[in-house]
Design a protein around this motif. Structure first.
Motif, PDB file in Angstrom:
ATOM      1  N   ALA A   1      30.908  49.095  32.032  1.00 28.12           N
ATOM      2  CA  ALA A   1      31.734  48.367  32.860  1.00 28.12           C
ATOM      3  C   ALA A   1      30.951  47.812  34.101  1.00 28.12           C
TER       4      ALA A   1
ATOM      5  N   PHE B   1      36.300  51.955  33.483  1.00 26.05           N
ATOM      6  CA  PHE B   1      36.692  50.783  34.098  1.00 26.05           C
ATOM      7  C   PHE B   1      36.865  50.780  35.484  1.00 26.05           C
TER       8      PHE B   1
ATOM      9  N   SER C   1      42.836  48.191  32.059  1.00 24.55           N
ATOM     10  CA  SER C   1      42.286  47.231  33.220  1.00 24.55           C
ATOM     11  C   SER C   1      43.123  47.553  34.490  1.00 24.55           C
ATOM     12  N   TRP C   2      42.569  47.536  35.631  1.00 22.79           N
ATOM     13  CA  TRP C   2      42.997  47.845  36.740  1.00 22.79           C
ATOM     14  C   TRP C   2      43.483  46.726  37.422  1.00 22.79           C
TER      15      TRP C   2
ATOM     16  N   PHE D   1      43.374  43.246  29.740  1.00 18.34           N
ATOM     17  CA  PHE D   1      42.559  42.855  30.772  1.00 18.34           C
ATOM     18  C   PHE D   1      43.420  41.885  31.625  1.00 18.34           C
TER      19      PHE D   1
ATOM     20  N   SER E   1      47.583  39.895  38.770  1.00 19.68           N
ATOM     21  CA  SER E   1      48.528  40.917  37.877  1.00 19.68           C
ATOM     22  C   SER E   1      49.852  40.708  37.331  1.00 19.68           C
TER      23      SER E   1
ATOM     24  N   GLU F   1      37.967  38.820  28.456  1.00 19.50           N
ATOM     25  CA  GLU F   1      38.190  38.769  30.086  1.00 19.50           C
ATOM     26  C   GLU F   1      38.078  37.521  30.475  1.00 19.50           C
TER      27      GLU F   1
ATOM     28  N   ARG G   1      33.375  40.128  38.247  1.00 18.83           N
ATOM     29  CA  ARG G   1      34.637  39.406  38.482  1.00 18.83           C
ATOM     30  C   ARG G   1      34.229  37.992  38.779  1.00 18.83           C
TER      31      ARG G   1
END
Length: 325
Positions: A26, A71, A111-112, A158, A163, A200, A259
């Motif tokens: 990651a 992750f 995934s956070w 993901f 969110s 992703e 990202r």
């Protein structure tokens, strides 16, 4: 943007570990740190190793010996992972690991999110995707496997920006291909976007006013398709990025993306006419990494001693996106 490629070399005495059904690598969101699994065993997981891209050597995180599926947190300060039937997190610089919750089954991705929650999956087919606070707590189910539609499992979640929605993989009964789907966490509804797995979302380069991209693995190729995060729809056709990435039998793709891309030094040149007095005149062509310009013999005045013109260029930087297999 073309991917940046470099070798991932484990610390002395450790071998890269690609066991298990989840991804083993990651990138931090800013693209400056890479975490991966090295050493350990197939049955008991492995240590986690962090490679900072401004340094030559990778460093193991002390005290982590049996990890799976690492992750990053959105701010890049924490690394989440699975170990001993638990979902955990640890500071990138090390320290005691903190347990977030218990899990059932083997890990299949996590995934956070920006809202400080973690969505995760396991191979326990009695449930779909789970969600838990990144501060720890009781997890709750956010998706249910629809057996009547030929679904077998939900995997590799993901978070999309904000969110509110999650990309994930629907595994179907053989011989059907897996699907990349999107889940609305507020309504619980999901729909399929395309065939593939381990999807992703990544934002468009900073100099483009355009939707971002969904990157996913399918049929031995890493693909990208434009994706509008507001309308939650793909735009146009998919394009191949990398041939033959490592894709496990579970469908997990061993690739990593930052990202939003990371600035790198490069060349951005402009084509101009230059006369013998040094005066420049732009051709109006878009800036690119031009090299070795030449003049066609049929350009009027190109052979005249008094009006001979040449092409020259300048330089600059542009943002690129890193990936690794």
């Amino acid at each position: 943007m073309p991917p940046s490629r470099f070798a991932v070399v484990a610390p002395p005495g450790l071998l890269l570990n690609a066991s298990g059904g989840a991804r083993d690598i990651a990138f931090s969101p800013d693209g400056r740190q890479l975490v991966y699994r090295a050493g350990g065993s197939t049955a008991a997981g492995s240590p986690l190793v962090v490679r900072r891209l401004d340094q030559l050597d990778a460093q193991p995180i002390p005290g982590i010996t049996g990890a799976y599926a690492p992750f990053f947190s959105p701010d890049g300060r924490w690394i989440g992972f699975f170990e001993s039937a638990e979902l955990k997190k640890v500071f990138v610089d090390g320290g005691p690991a903190i347990t977030l919750c218990q899990v059932v089954g083997q890990p299949l991705g996590a995934s956070w999110g920006d809202d400080n929650s973690v969505v995760f999956a396991t191979d326990d087919r009695s449930s779909g995707l789970w969600r838990v606070s990144a501060d720890g707590g009781e997890p709750h189910i956010v998706s249910t496997v629809d057996v009547s539609q030929g679904q077998r499992d939900h995997q590799f979640p993901f978070f999309l920006p904000g969110s509110a929605s999650v990309l994930f993989t629907i595994v179907r009964d053989a011989p059907d291909e897996p699907d990349v789907a999107i889940l609305d966490l507020k309504t619980g509804r999901s729909r399929t976007l395309t065939h593939g797995s381990q999807a992703e979302y990544v934002q468009a380069p900073r100099d483009q006013v355009a939707p971002g991209f969904v990157v996913y693995a399918r049929l031995g190729v890493l693909n990208a398709v434009r994706f509008d995060p507001t309308r939650l729809e793909t735009v146009g056709d998919a394009q191949a990025l990398i041939e033959r990435p490592l894709v496990k039998t579970s469908g997990a793709g061993n690739y990593a993306l930052s990202r939003a891309g990371t600035p790198e030094q490069g060349l951005r040149r402009e084509l101009v006419w230059v006369d013998r007095n040094g005066r420049e005149e732009s051709l109006g062509a878009p800036q690119r990494a031009y090299s070795g310009p030449r003049i066609s013999p049929d350009v009027p005045g190109s052979r005249s001693e008094s009006t001979t013109r040449i092409l020259t260029s300048g330089s600059g930087t542009w943002p690129t996106r890193r990936s690794s297999r």
